[in-house]
Design an enzyme around this catalytic site. Structure first.
Site, short mmCIF file in Angstrom:
data_model
loop_
_atom_site.label_atom_id
_atom_site.label_comp_id
_atom_site.label_asym_id
_atom_site.label_seq_id
_atom_site.Cartn_x
_atom_site.Cartn_y
_atom_site.Cartn_z
N TYR A 121 0.85 -1.19 0.00
CA TYR A 121 0.00 0.00 0.00
C TYR A 121 0.88 1.24 0.00
O TYR A 121 2.09 1.16 0.18
CB TYR A 121 -0.96 0.00 1.20
CG TYR A 121 -0.35 0.43 2.51
CD1 TYR A 121 -0.45 1.75 2.96
CD2 TYR A 121 0.33 -0.47 3.34
CE1 TYR A 121 0.10 2.16 4.17
CE2 TYR A 121 0.88 -0.08 4.54
CZ TYR A 121 0.77 1.24 4.95
OH TYR A 121 1.32 1.65 6.15
N CYS A 122 0.25 2.38 -0.21
CA CYS A 122 0.95 3.67 -0.16
C CYS A 122 -0.08 4.72 0.23
O CYS A 122 -0.94 4.46 1.06
CB CYS A 122 1.63 3.98 -1.49
SG CYS A 122 0.51 4.07 -2.89
N GLY A 123 -0.01 5.91 -0.36
CA GLY A 123 -0.97 6.95 -0.02
C GLY A 123 -2.30 6.78 -0.73
O GLY A 123 -3.36 6.99 -0.14
#
Length: 300
Positions: free
Chosen positions: A256-258
């Site tokens: 995941y990330c932003g």
């Protein structure tokens, strides 16, 4: 060949192809080349977050690889009605967008962008997740193509539209519930955040709250890229980077990330090294933060 996986299923294509491969196969009638660039403008004065904008203008005026078609991740290949930008499109929306670009289920779609490859990786993930396995990313993207002497064309080249009906089986992706199960240790695995270290640690943030999902480990997406030529690192180096944060011994890996963009470069890298038990958290922190009760932690 560097950057190409050794084997794939019959209905799939390797996750990476090189510029040299593209030159050798450019006349293949089944090949469809897509530019998926998205740009981030500087934040307006008094704000901390810039605005994303389509790369269509640059595609038309600054140029693109000859024959490439522009794939709009803003509206065409994201669910514009979803709560978060760049959400996986509905199947019928995806089919309509693919048809407008002249793609068929038999097309080998090759995607690039003009940045670091994260947008190409995102569109690759969309195609793969919605069942189109004949899709690859051009390793190094536009930067590598130009460094090897590639020429550009401007404007929009004509191409016929098709009626696309996806015959493939949609692939899985992580929901918030999957991530909660991992955080609560109801399931085993590793949650990998592909954000930059200061963002992961909560030192800086462009979101409503700073930090990362509890239990996450950090592997910044740009550490998977060779800065000299914008290509992904060789497979053994990619494997080493991931093994520094997770064993890669069959455990589930959720990236995941932003907002689910940079982390797809992690998903692409895992595909390159042949690691199968992996899911991408679509929506990522944008989805997680939509529930104010869900925790974030700070620190490295």
């Amino acid at each position: 060949m560097r950057g190409v996986t050794e084997s794939t299923a019959m209905n799939e294509r390797p996750p990476l192809v090189t510029v040299e491969w593209l030159r050798e196969n450019r006349d293949d009638p089944s090949l469809v080349l897509l530019d998926a660039s998205v740009w981030l403008d500087r934040a307006p004065e008094g704000q901390i977050r810039g605005e994303f904008r389509s790369g269509l203008d640059q595609y038309i005026t600054s140029g693109h690889i000859p024959g490439a078609r522009f794939a709009d991740l803003f509206t065409e290949f994201s669910d514009a009605e979803a709560a978060h930008p760049f959400t996986l499109p509905r199947r019928e929306q995806f089919e309509a967008a693919a048809g407008r670009l002249g793609i068929t289920p038999e097309s080998h779609v090759v995607i690039y962008d003009a940045i670091k490859g994260q947008w190409a990786a995102r569109l690759w993930w969309v195609f793969r997740t919605l069942g189109h396995g004949r899709v690859s990313v051009l390793d190094g993207g536009l930067r590598r193509y130009r460094a090897l002497g590639g020429t550009l064309e401007t404007g929009i080249a004509p191409y016929p539209r098709t009626t696309y009906r996806n015959k493939g089986t949609p692939g899985p992706y992580a929901s918030r519930a999957d991530v909660l199960d991992l955080v609560a240790r109801r399931t085993e695995g590793t949650l990998i955040c592909l954000l930059q270290p200061d963002d992961f640690a909560g030192i800086i943030s462009v979101r409503s709250r700073a930090g990362h999902i509890p239990g996450s480990v950090n592997l910044p997406f740009d550490t998977l890229i060779d800065e000299k030529d914008n290509t992904l690192l060789p497979a053994e180096e990619l494997r080493s980077r991931f093994r520094a944060v997770t064993p890669l011994e069959g455990e589930r890996v959720i990236t995941y990330c932003g907002g689910g963009i940079a982390s797809t470069l992690g998903a692409l890298s895992l595909a390159v090294i042949g690691y199968g038990n992996t899911l991408e958290y679509d929506g990522s922190l944008a989805d997680w933060l939509s529930d104010p009760e869900l925790p974030l932690v700070t620190g490295r």
